[in-house]
Design a protein around this motif. Sequence first.
Motif, mmCIF file in Angstrom:
data_model
loop_
_atom_site.group_PDB
_atom_site.id
_atom_site.type_symbol
_atom_site.label_atom_id
_atom_site.label_comp_id
_atom_site.label_asym_id
_atom_site.label_seq_id
_atom_site.Cartn_x
_atom_site.Cartn_y
_atom_site.Cartn_z
ATOM 1 N N MET A 1 0.837 -1.196 0.000
ATOM 2 C CA MET A 1 0.000 0.000 0.000
ATOM 3 C C MET A 1 0.872 1.247 0.000
ATOM 4 S SD MET A 1 -2.960 -1.161 2.718
ATOM 5 C CE MET A 1 -3.991 0.259 2.344
ATOM 6 N N VAL A 2 0.420 2.285 -0.704
ATOM 7 C CA VAL A 2 1.233 3.484 -0.852
ATOM 8 C C VAL A 2 0.948 4.510 0.233
ATOM 9 C CG1 VAL A 2 1.799 5.396 -2.395
ATOM 10 C CG2 VAL A 2 1.411 3.120 -3.332
ATOM 11 N N ALA A 3 -0.267 4.544 0.773
ATOM 12 C CA ALA A 3 -0.626 5.590 1.728
ATOM 13 C C ALA A 3 0.267 5.533 2.961
ATOM 14 C CB ALA A 3 -2.091 5.457 2.130
ATOM 15 N N ALA A 4 0.630 6.704 3.456
ATOM 16 C CA ALA A 4 1.435 6.789 4.674
ATOM 17 C C ALA A 4 0.650 6.265 5.868
ATOM 18 C CB ALA A 4 1.858 8.236 4.895
ATOM 19 N N ARG A 5 1.366 5.840 6.899
ATOM 20 C CA ARG A 5 0.736 5.233 8.073
ATOM 21 C C ARG A 5 0.854 6.169 9.272
ATOM 22 N NH1 ARG A 5 3.825 1.206 8.685
ATOM 23 N NH2 ARG A 5 4.987 1.929 10.512
ATOM 24 N N THR B 1 9.976 2.696 4.575
ATOM 25 C CA THR B 1 9.357 3.917 5.069
ATOM 26 C C THR B 1 10.392 4.777 5.778
ATOM 27 O OG1 THR B 1 8.727 2.954 7.201
ATOM 28 C CG2 THR B 1 7.118 2.784 5.401
ATOM 29 N N LEU B 2 10.133 6.072 5.806
ATOM 30 C CA LEU B 2 10.914 7.027 6.590
ATOM 31 C C LEU B 2 9.967 7.716 7.570
ATOM 32 C CD1 LEU B 2 13.064 8.604 3.729
ATOM 33 C CD2 LEU B 2 13.836 6.957 5.446
ATOM 34 N N GLU B 3 10.468 8.011 8.745
ATOM 35 C CA GLU B 3 9.624 8.520 9.823
ATOM 36 C C GLU B 3 9.672 10.045 9.875
ATOM 37 O OE1 GLU B 3 9.212 6.481 13.899
ATOM 38 O OE2 GLU B 3 10.617 8.136 14.250
ATOM 39 N N LEU B 4 8.482 10.672 9.869
ATOM 40 C CA LEU B 4 8.393 12.124 10.025
ATOM 41 C C LEU B 4 8.085 12.500 11.470
ATOM 42 C CD1 LEU B 4 8.424 14.936 8.692
ATOM 43 C CD2 LEU B 4 5.959 14.645 8.279
ATOM 44 N N LEU B 5 7.181 11.761 12.100
ATOM 45 C CA LEU B 5 6.849 11.971 13.510
ATOM 46 C C LEU B 5 7.125 10.683 14.256
ATOM 47 C CD1 LEU B 5 3.439 13.859 13.157
ATOM 48 C CD2 LEU B 5 5.611 14.854 13.901
ATOM 49 N N GLY B 6 7.821 10.811 15.387
ATOM 50 C CA GLY B 6 8.142 9.617 16.147
ATOM 51 C C GLY B 6 9.135 9.916 17.243
ATOM 52 N N ALA B 7 10.035 8.968 17.488
ATOM 53 C CA ALA B 7 10.945 9.070 18.625
ATOM 54 C C ALA B 7 11.876 10.268 18.526
ATOM 55 C CB ALA B 7 11.760 7.773 18.741
ATOM 56 N N ALA C 1 5.717 9.207 -0.271
ATOM 57 C CA ALA C 1 4.320 9.450 -0.644
ATOM 58 C C ALA C 1 3.590 10.225 0.446
ATOM 59 C CB ALA C 1 3.608 8.129 -0.909
ATOM 60 N N ALA C 2 3.723 11.546 0.406
ATOM 61 C CA ALA C 2 2.955 12.454 1.265
ATOM 62 C C ALA C 2 3.310 13.866 0.828
ATOM 63 C CB ALA C 2 3.276 12.249 2.734
ATOM 64 N N ALA D 1 4.777 7.456 9.491
ATOM 65 C CA ALA D 1 5.769 6.828 8.616
ATOM 66 C C ALA D 1 5.349 7.009 7.169
ATOM 67 C CB ALA D 1 5.894 5.341 8.947
ATOM 68 N N LEU D 2 6.265 7.526 6.329
ATOM 69 C CA LEU D 2 5.978 7.842 4.936
ATOM 70 C C LEU D 2 6.658 6.820 4.021
ATOM 71 C CD1 LEU D 2 6.586 11.708 5.065
ATOM 72 C CD2 LEU D 2 4.567 10.411 5.762
#
Length: 347
Positions: free
Chosen positions: A1-5, A306-312, A258-259, A225-226
Motif C-alpha cells: 500500500m502506498v498511503a502513509a501510516r 518507510t521514513l519517519e516524520l513523527l516519532g521518537a 508518498a505524502a 511513517a511515509l
Amino acid sequence: MVAARLTIDLNAIAANWQRLARLSRSETGATVKADGYGLGAAQVSRRLAQAGARKFFVALTEEGAAIRQALGNGPEIYVYSGHMAGDAQSIRNLGLIPLINSAEQLARHFESLPGHPFGIQLNTGMNRLGMEPREWAAVRDIALQAGPALIMSHLACADEPDHLMNTQQADTFRTMTEGCAVPRSLAATGGVLLGPAFHFDLTRPGVGLYGGAPFMDAYPVVELALPVIQTRDLEPGEPVGYNCTWVAGRPTRLATVAAGYADGILRSLSNNTTLWAGDTPCPVVGRVSMDLITVDVSALSDVPETLELLGAHQGVDELARDAGTIGYEILTGLGARYRRRYEGLRT
C-alpha cells in the motif's frame, strides 16, 4: 500500500489525561474539538471516557453529535460556540450543553429550549468569546435563576507562565463570578500547569492530551511513517523539485516519499525539516509538493520501505518549529489519506 501510516496511541492520550487530572485540584474534563485535534474524536473520546473523563468540550454543535454517538447518554458535552441560530433541535436531541456567549444567545436558549441545561462563557480579556462584564451584570440574575451548569472563561497567555495577563484574567474571573454558586472553569492545558489558583472547579485540557506543548511531560501520541516510492542518484548540479530550490552539491542519493501538503505536511517545511531512518537523519530537499516529498538518503547504506516524520526523534512541536507554526496546526492538519492505526483501542 502506498498511503502513509499514522499511528495514534490512545493509551498515551489516556495517560496524559490522567497526569493532568492528578495535577488539577478539581474535576478534569477533556477538550475533543476539531475531531479530537485531528486524531479521531470518536476513538479519542471513548478512550478518555474509559480513563474516567465525564465532561467533554467541542467547538460546534455538529461536533457534539460525533461525541454523543461515540459515548452514548451520560457524559456531559459542552459546546464552546454556544447556542447558534438553528441549533435548538440538535442541542435538545443530543443532550448538548451550549456555553452561552451573549445576551442574545441567552434569550435564544430560553425561548427555544426552556429548562434545557446551559453554561455561561465570560470574556475576561481574551476578547474572543464570552459575555462582557457589563453584559453579564445585566443578565446575571436571570441567568443564575435558571441554574447554569458551568461558568467558564479562557486564558489568552497560559503557555507563558510569567505573563501578567494570566493573573489579570484570573482576578477578573473571580470578580465576575463572586457569589455564584455554580461550578467554574478557567484552565485548559496551560492553565492546569499554572497551578491551583487557576483550577477552580473544573479543568478542561486539550492539546496536552495529544502530546503537545506546553505539557512537556506528555507521552508522545502520534507516529507518522511515509512510504518510499522511488530512489535515484543525482550528480552535482542536478536540481530537485518545483522551481529547483535545491541543487545537489555532491553525488546524492534521493528518495521520493508518498505524502505532501495535501496530507498536512506544510509547504513551509520545504528544505527545512528532517525524516528519520532509525537513528539516521535524512533531510528534506526541494519543495514539499501536494503528494510527494524528496529526501536526501545519502547517509543510508540501505533505504528502508518507510521514513519517519513523527516519532521518537521528532514530535509535533519540533516539526511545528521547523514549519514556523504551532503543534496544534500540525495535529489538526493531519490528512484523511493516512492509513490510521489505533493502539490501545478498547471495545
